[in-house]
Structure formats: structure tokens, C-alpha cells
Write an enzyme that holds these catalytic residues in place. Sequence first.
Site, PDB file in Angstrom:
ATOM      1  N   ASP A 162      52.424  11.687 -38.477  1.00 21.53           N
ATOM      2  CA  ASP A 162      51.811  11.276 -39.645  1.00 21.53           C
ATOM      3  C   ASP A 162      52.338  11.710 -40.739  1.00 21.53           C
ATOM      4  OD1 ASP A 162      49.325  11.087 -41.186  1.00 21.53           O
ATOM      5  OD2 ASP A 162      48.413  10.261 -39.530  1.00 21.53           O
TER       6      ASP A 162
ATOM      7  N   SER B 213      46.108   6.277 -43.503  1.00 21.77           N
ATOM      8  CA  SER B 213      46.220   6.410 -41.978  1.00 21.77           C
ATOM      9  C   SER B 213      45.447   5.381 -41.342  1.00 21.77           C
ATOM     10  CB  SER B 213      46.059   7.931 -41.720  1.00 21.77           C
ATOM     11  OG  SER B 213      47.013   8.671 -42.267  1.00 21.77           O
TER      12      SER B 213
ATOM     13  N   ASP C 243      51.300  15.484 -41.943  1.00 20.60           N
ATOM     14  CA  ASP C 243      50.549  14.818 -42.978  1.00 20.60           C
ATOM     15  C   ASP C 243      49.678  15.758 -43.672  1.00 20.60           C
ATOM     16  OD1 ASP C 243      49.710  12.150 -44.435  1.00 20.60           O
ATOM     17  OD2 ASP C 243      47.708  13.086 -43.754  1.00 20.60           O
TER      18      ASP C 243
END
Length: 534
Positions: free
Chosen positions: A43, A83, A276
Amino acid sequence: MSKKLLITTLACILLLGSVGCTEMKAQQPHTESPRNVIMMVMDGTSSGAVALARWYKGRDLALDQILTGGVRTYSAESAITDSAAAATALATGNKTDEHYIGLLPSKITTPGKQDENPKHALTPVANILEGAKQVGKTTGIVATSEIQHATPAGFSTHVLSRKQQEDIAEQQVYQGIDVVLGGGSVHLTNRKDQENLQNVIKEKGYQWVDTRSELQKANSTKIWGSFAEESLAYDIDRPATKPSEPTLAEMTNKAIQTLSKDKDGFFLFVEGSKIDWAAHKNDIVGMISDVLAFDEAVKEAVAFAERDGNTMVIAVTDHGNSGITMGNRQTSRSYAHTPVESFIQPLKKAKRTVEGALQDLKEDRSNIKQVAKLYGLDDLSNNEVRMLTYSNHVGADLSALLAKKANLGFTTGGHTGEDVFLYAYGPSHPTGYLENTELPEIMAEFMGFNLEKLSQSFFINAKESFEKQGYVTKMVQKEQYNLVFTATKGEVSIEIPTNKNIITVNGKSHSLNGISIFNGRDFFVSEQVKEFLP
């Protein structure tokens, strides 16, 4: 060569040089059943973070061995996705808006047309995990965040907002996933609707584990591992702060071992979630830590695929984050002769991430120098110590100091819109320069189903369908936070709760092949409900 193929080839060359440009779509399958897919997402990982992790490690990554192309990441409404929208694209093959998970965008448009199909806006669309279940495969989800976070939610649920983590948790429990490993136990037990989902999980026959050692010993075909109330620790922090938690590679290995026992094959989703989170904080130690942890999980997946011969592995990031660069304004004139050590050695001193280091910070900050040293900052000036002592944003200031010492740059604390690399291995694996929405189509074809057709039978409008048959319908709030769709006709009474795979007809309950979804406006059920009507 067609015009489209020529454009795609040129784009691929610009993005990747000559790597992965010989084939512009998935190879044709050459395997026998069962066919497995392992879908892996790191991510919020810009390519700069991967490059820096490679320099830090000092040798090639497992990812480098399976580089095959590039992926566009934009959402339905912006060049820069969040996301939730990115996960929806990767899991369902549909672009959508910020925060939406498993739903079509608020406006269904084509070039030159506005609101072409407004009634279809916010309609649920089937994901790749649901498709795999319908063709008899076992399924699993692994993440280092809460399992209810946006990306794993995108591969298992359908909600109007990624913030609906209690709804996400409920849908995941009733989705019938065989292996679930990650964090987020708080959303299973500390709930507004008072439903104890941990008890439901156990009643459904799962082996419940919450430590690394319990996971290693688990031998059931259905395992639910919840190793933290919220997210798991960063990989570099784990030995000191959370030694009882498993690594991402260990969770991936256990999931593969468990799911691969099924003769019909499996689908597994794996996320390195906290790259992330570190990128949002410009915490380069956290980014490198979990890129390398993700790479170890990729190694596990590829090793299995090599042995198995029938497994497709795909690894990709959902979007960039932070705009990280090796080199900043300090190196504007010196970059050509700045040695690698100038970037890497300051980072090698760090023993923890910002999050991990700050766990040791005393309330009066009297140990700020020791905490800074944990983050690799062992040569602070008196002014820097004073600044950190009185800082209102000590974590951000620690990150900024280390970035400066390591000659690293950041353009933002948010997501970025660049194209990302595609990594893949195994039969029929995708290659070339692709839209993110093409990946689930390739996976679905390999496993033998069509996502669009599945959506059409999996999510029908309950009100329209039942009222056409003469039923009177309404939404009823049975408990404080749980909505139930009801339909009555004569002596027939039907109840279908949201977020579950249950239909009750005249007091008798039946299991459905999919969960029922309320998008805030319409209620959707599987076409299978018709089998249980009198």
C-alpha cells in the site's frame, strides 16, 4: 502492429525501458486445474521507496526478479486515488470514488456523456474473492493493518465509506473467508451493535489465534488470526515492541499452507499495509522496514508458485505516496558525485521507526536524545535537542531531521498519482502497461469466471425484485445499529439482515451464497434468495 498496441508499447518503454514490453497482455493459460491466485499489494509505495529499500538491503529484491510492466492508478474522480477506490479497482475491475468500497461511483459516465446510468450509481460489484468462492476455491486475506482497513476491505466487502469499519468487520465474518490474518480485533468485540463477532467466528468453526506461536501451531482448514486491537507493528519494531506478533511472510506462508490443501485451488490476498502509513508521516525507516517485509512475503509466494506450477502471483502498489526522492535541494549541485553511503548510512543507524521510537518517550521528554538515537539520530546539536523537546509535532520533526541527514526529499504527506510497477509470476501472469482494472479481469479469467456476470446475479435490487412479485417491503431497524430488509405477502414473512448471508422465511433461516448490502439508498441481495421463496 495496431495503433492501440503501438501506443501501449511506447508507454511501456517510457515507463520501464525494455523490461516486460514484449507481451502486452496476460499470457494464455497452460495449466491444469486447480488454479490459484495470490494477489499482493504494498500500500502507498512509490517506486522511490522500493529503490531506496534495495540500496538499503544491498542486493536485489525478490520483486526485482518478477518485474513485468506498469499500472495506472487513477480513480473515477481524480488523477490521485485513495486506497478504497484503488482497492475497488484492483478487486472488482471498476473505477470508483474516494472512500467507496466495492460500489460503483456516484456518476456512471463515458466520454462525452454525463450520468449515463444514474440508477446504477453506488451499485455493489463483485470482487475477485467472491468470484473465487463461487467456483469452489478457498479464500484468504492477510494484512498488517486492521483487516477492516480500506484495501483488505476492498477485496471482501461493499460499503459506502471505508470508515464503516464495524460494517466491514461484520461483512467479512459472514463472507465465509477461510483464512483471515491481521489486526483489528477491536472491531470484532467493541461494537455499537453489541454483537460479539469473535464469538460468531468461533461458532462458525474457525480456529482462533492471536499470537505468533498459536498461528504456527494452528492446523485447522479455517483460521482467524487477530494479532492486535488495531494494526500490527512495523517489521523493524516488532522484536522490541511486539514480539508475539507474526511477520507478514509468516502469515503469508501459513495462509498458503492452509488454503493449498483444497483440491479446487485458492485465492489469497496479501497486503503490506503500513508502508503507506509511514509514507504519510514521511518516515523513511518505516517505509524501508515494511517494503523489505513485503518483499519477504513475495519470496514466500513465488517459492510456492515455483513448486506448484499452477499459481499466478501478482504484486503491485495501489498508488504512490509522499513523493520520496533520493536527492533533495542539498544535492542539487553535488548529486553526480554523492556516494550511496550518504543516503544509506544515516538510515542504517535507526533501530526503530518513528512510531516505535516514540513508544519509549517519557511524558516530560527528558529522554528525547535516547529516543532520537533509536531513530538513527545520534549526533543532534543542542539546538536540535531543544527543538525536539518543545516540538508540537515531534514525530514529524524526527522524520524531517533524518531525511535531511540522508539527503532524501518528500513532496507531500499524501498520495501521489504516478504510474507504478507491476510484478507478476506464474502461468498467465499479466505483462505490459495496464489499467489497474485489468488485473482482476485477468485473475478472474485464469480462475474460470466473469466478474461482470457474477455481479449481475450476486447483487439484485431487493425492493424492485420482491415488489414485482407482490410483496410489501420496507427497511426495519431491528437493533440500534442493524437494518433488516423485510418483505411480506399474505402469510409469508421474510427478513434479510444487512451485512450477513442470511435469509429468514417464516422463522426458518437459510444461508445465502453472498452477503446482503445496503448502500444507504438501496438494498441488494443475491439472486439465490428466490430458491427459498414459497
